[in-house]
Design a protein around this motif. Structure first.
Motif: not given
Length: 245
Positions: A11-14, A40, A42, A45, A73, A80-82
């Motif tokens: 998951r990656k959010q800007f 934000k 996403l 996802d 990535h 990644p955020d997670s």
């Protein structure tokens, strides 16, 4: 089955900023616009994807679908955020023009610098140096600082270094759109050669005919999520159908 790439629940959010200065923020408020001055986005996802050793995969989708973000990535350019991303072996490729180059160094110095970043030993770089310069077709400029290079010269040298690392996983973004047509053909032929030799490839491209000839598998992304994963011609057909709708 040996996996070359494993992407699990990434998951990656800007954060997109609507203003860039205090003045713009004041204008925003004076005009009665309320709320957060950012939003934000996403980009990825909960993406999960496995690529087997020797597989050739095209990441496809419309602009903003997340395909280039996913490729960055996998390359390690982004974190990644997670979720987790695992790659096996040496990973190299062409993600951005001049990525890993130092503007104040010569082309020669950047070959050694970028080669080292991509995992080559000094001996490997020395042994392949002449081939790198010959493929890049910039012999007379190899001792010139790269800040004086055109984008096409950047591309030729960056691509040449990348393919000469003999990577286990090779990543290619739309960067092949840069440069003159003869060199584009040269790059495409090299990519086809790598694919024919059983190289693991992950390609991002809007050239659907090209990916249909060099890739076996297609992965279609939409709004940061995988919506279709299968034989490349089936995925290309679905993308074309969506383009018509």
């Amino acid at each position: 089955m040996t996996l070359a790439i494993e992407v699990k629940n990434v998951r990656k959010q800007f954060v997109l900023r609507h203003t860039r200065s205090i003045k713009e923020a004041l204008v925003w408020l004076l005009n009665g616009r309320k709320g957060d001055l950012s939003e934000k986005f996403l980009a990825l996802d909960d993406v999960s994807l496995s690529v087997k050793k020797g597989e050739t995969v095209a990441l496809l989708g419309f602009n903003g679908s997340g395909k280039s973000t996913l490729l960055k990535h996998i390359s390690g350019v982004m974190v990644p955020d997670s979720g987790t991303i695992l790659t096996r072996g040496r990973v190299a490729g062409l993600i951005e023009v001049g990525a890993g180059f130092h503007h104040d160094l010569s082309g020669r110095d950047n070959v050694f610098l970028n080669g080292a970043i991509l995992g080559m030993t000094e001996k490997e770089i020395e042994d392949r140096f002449d081939s790198i310069v010959e493929f890049a077709e910039i012999g007379q400029f190899i001792d010139t600082e790269v800040k004086f290079y055109s984008s096409g010269m950047y591309l030729r040298l960056a691509f040449s270094v990348a393919v000469h690392t003999k990577p286990d996983v090779f990543l290619v973004d739309e960067i092949l759109a840069v440069g003159d047509e003869p060199f584009q053909r040269k790059c495409i032929n090299k990519i086809k050669e790598l694919a024919a030799a059983g190289q693991t490839l992950v390609v991002v491209s809007h050239d659907l005919e090209l990916v249909s000839t060099i890739c076996d598998r297609g992965v279609l992304l939409q709004k940061g999520a995988i919506v279709l994963d299968g034989p490349v011609r089936e995925v290309v057909s679905e993308l074309r159908r969506r383009q018509r709708d």
